[in-house]
Design a protein around this motif. Structure first.
Motif, PDB file in Angstrom:
ATOM      1  N   GLU A   1      23.066   6.607 103.395  1.00 22.58           N
ATOM      2  CA  GLU A   1      23.051   7.900 102.715  1.00 22.58           C
ATOM      3  C   GLU A   1      23.729   8.977 103.553  1.00 22.58           C
ATOM      4  OE1 GLU A   1      22.932  10.402  99.766  1.00 22.58           O
ATOM      5  OE2 GLU A   1      22.374   8.271  99.617  1.00 22.58           O
TER       6      GLU A   1
ATOM      7  N   LEU B   1      27.425   8.510 103.134  1.00 24.94           N
ATOM      8  CA  LEU B   1      27.860   8.968 101.808  1.00 24.94           C
ATOM      9  C   LEU B   1      27.861  10.486 101.720  1.00 24.94           C
ATOM     10  CD1 LEU B   1      26.033   6.379  99.501  1.00 24.94           C
ATOM     11  CD2 LEU B   1      28.402   6.338 100.294  1.00 24.94           C
ATOM     12  N   GLU B   2      26.870  11.106 102.322  1.00 26.98           N
ATOM     13  CA  GLU B   2      26.808  12.575 102.317  1.00 26.98           C
ATOM     14  C   GLU B   2      28.011  13.177 103.032  1.00 26.98           C
ATOM     15  OE1 GLU B   2      25.042  14.907 100.885  1.00 26.98           O
ATOM     16  OE2 GLU B   2      24.004  13.354  99.746  1.00 26.98           O
TER      17      GLU B   2
ATOM     18  N   ARG C   1      30.819  13.023 100.599  1.00 20.63           N
ATOM     19  CA  ARG C   1      30.668  14.046  99.554  1.00 20.63           C
ATOM     20  C   ARG C   1      31.077  15.417 100.082  1.00 20.63           C
ATOM     21  NH1 ARG C   1      25.554  11.226  98.808  1.00 20.63           N
ATOM     22  NH2 ARG C   1      25.664   9.874  96.957  1.00 20.63           N
TER      23      ARG C   1
ATOM     24  N   THR D   1      34.234  11.722  95.510  1.00 18.73           N
ATOM     25  CA  THR D   1      33.269  11.307  94.497  1.00 18.73           C
ATOM     26  C   THR D   1      32.844   9.873  94.789  1.00 18.73           C
ATOM     27  OG1 THR D   1      34.274  12.737  92.823  1.00 18.73           O
ATOM     28  CG2 THR D   1      32.857  10.940  92.035  1.00 18.73           C
ATOM     29  N   ILE D   2      31.570   9.672  95.050  1.00 17.12           N
ATOM     30  CA  ILE D   2      31.082   8.347  95.416  1.00 17.12           C
ATOM     31  C   ILE D   2      31.075   7.431  94.190  1.00 17.12           C
ATOM     32  CG2 ILE D   2      29.146   7.055  96.380  1.00 17.12           C
ATOM     33  CD1 ILE D   2      30.678   8.930  98.320  1.00 17.12           C
TER      34      ILE D   2
ATOM     35  N   HIS E   1      30.497   2.246  97.894  1.00 14.12           N
ATOM     36  CA  HIS E   1      31.610   3.062  97.409  1.00 14.12           C
ATOM     37  C   HIS E   1      32.854   2.188  97.347  1.00 14.12           C
ATOM     38  CE1 HIS E   1      34.311   6.434  96.816  1.00 14.12           C
ATOM     39  NE2 HIS E   1      34.982   6.147  97.928  1.00 14.12           N
TER      40      HIS E   1
END
Length: 252
Positions: free
Chosen positions: A20, A23-24, A27, A32-33, A80
């Motif tokens: 996470e 991914l953050e 972002r 865009t994941i 992703h």
């Protein structure tokens, strides 16, 4: 007594937390994941998805290693996957979160011209291309293992951040499956990845004739045009369709 220093077991919850954070960070960069999870027995069902799966499975030194990535592709480990012009970027969760990239060369100009020539006058819309609603000879040509739209093994490479010293690690294999799954839903991405446009396959005889003639259309007869394109003018032709005045029927 000898003690073996086994790697510390990392709970799934801890791995998810690391994922996470990764991914953050993406972002925050405006990415865009796009997670991908393959489903079904063959992990693809469309002409494009299954075509890719069969193609990559047939490649020497790659196909035999693909089963290593099946679990990762099916269980949501592909966090992703983004198909870009000339490149696929992905994040796969294993012991850590690993970045996988697959750069690819554009389609050879000669190969793309062969495909366009075969499609000439046979396809009515881009949607027909994406739905693979095409003549069988066109489908066979596009899926051809050596001179089709899918890249040969010397036209792309596989890169992963992990430390596995093998040509195709679990994470790379998972992404290769993920590509097929993604193409099932978004076949347009294959053309984007290979640097070509599906709309180039939608060409009528009239349009091709206009482009070939250009400003010299008044100097070419219908018989000459037939010789160029291999057409027998066996029915009445609407000259206006190719941009010629009705008064110029004897000369184009």
């Amino acid at each position: 007594m000898n003690h073996v220093n086994w790697p510390r077991f990392i709970p799934v919850s801890e791995r998810r937390a690391w994922a996470e954070k990764r991914l953050e960070a993406l972002r925050a960069q405006g990415v865009t994941i796009q997670p991908e999870q393959a489903t079904g027995r063959n992990m693809a069902s469309s002409v494009w998805g299954t075509g890719w799966m069969q193609h990559v499975q047939s490649l020497p030194k790659i196909g035999k290693h693909l089963p290593r990535g099946q679990i990762y592709a099916r269980n949501g480990s592909i966090l992703h996957l983004e198909i870009l012009p000339g490149q696929v970027k992905a994040l796969v969760m294993g012991t850590q979160v690993y970045e996988v990239t697959i750069p690819v060369l554009p389609v050879s100009g000669n190969v793309w011209q062969e495909i366009k020539d075969l499609c000439l006058g046979k396809i009515g819309s881009v949607q027909e291309v994406y739905e693979a609603n095409l003549p069988q000879e066109v489908v066979h040509k596009i899926l051809d293992a050596k001179r089709g739209l899918f890249p040969l093994s010397n036209e792309f490479s596989l890169r992963c951040e992990c430390f596995e010293k093998v040509q195709v690690c679990k994470h790379k294999a998972a992404v290769l499956y993920g590509i097929g799954s993604r193409l099932d839903k978004h076949p347009e991405l294959l053309f984007k990845w290979r640097g070509v446009k599906a709309k180039d396959l939608v060409t009528s005889w009239a349009k091709e004739l206009r482009e070939h003639l250009g400003e010299r259309k008044h100097m070419l007869s219908l018989d000459q045009a037939g010789d160029i394109f291999g057409i027998e003018w066996d029915e009445q032709i609407d000259i206006s369709e190719i941009g010629v005045k009705s008064s110029d029927k004897d000369q184009i």
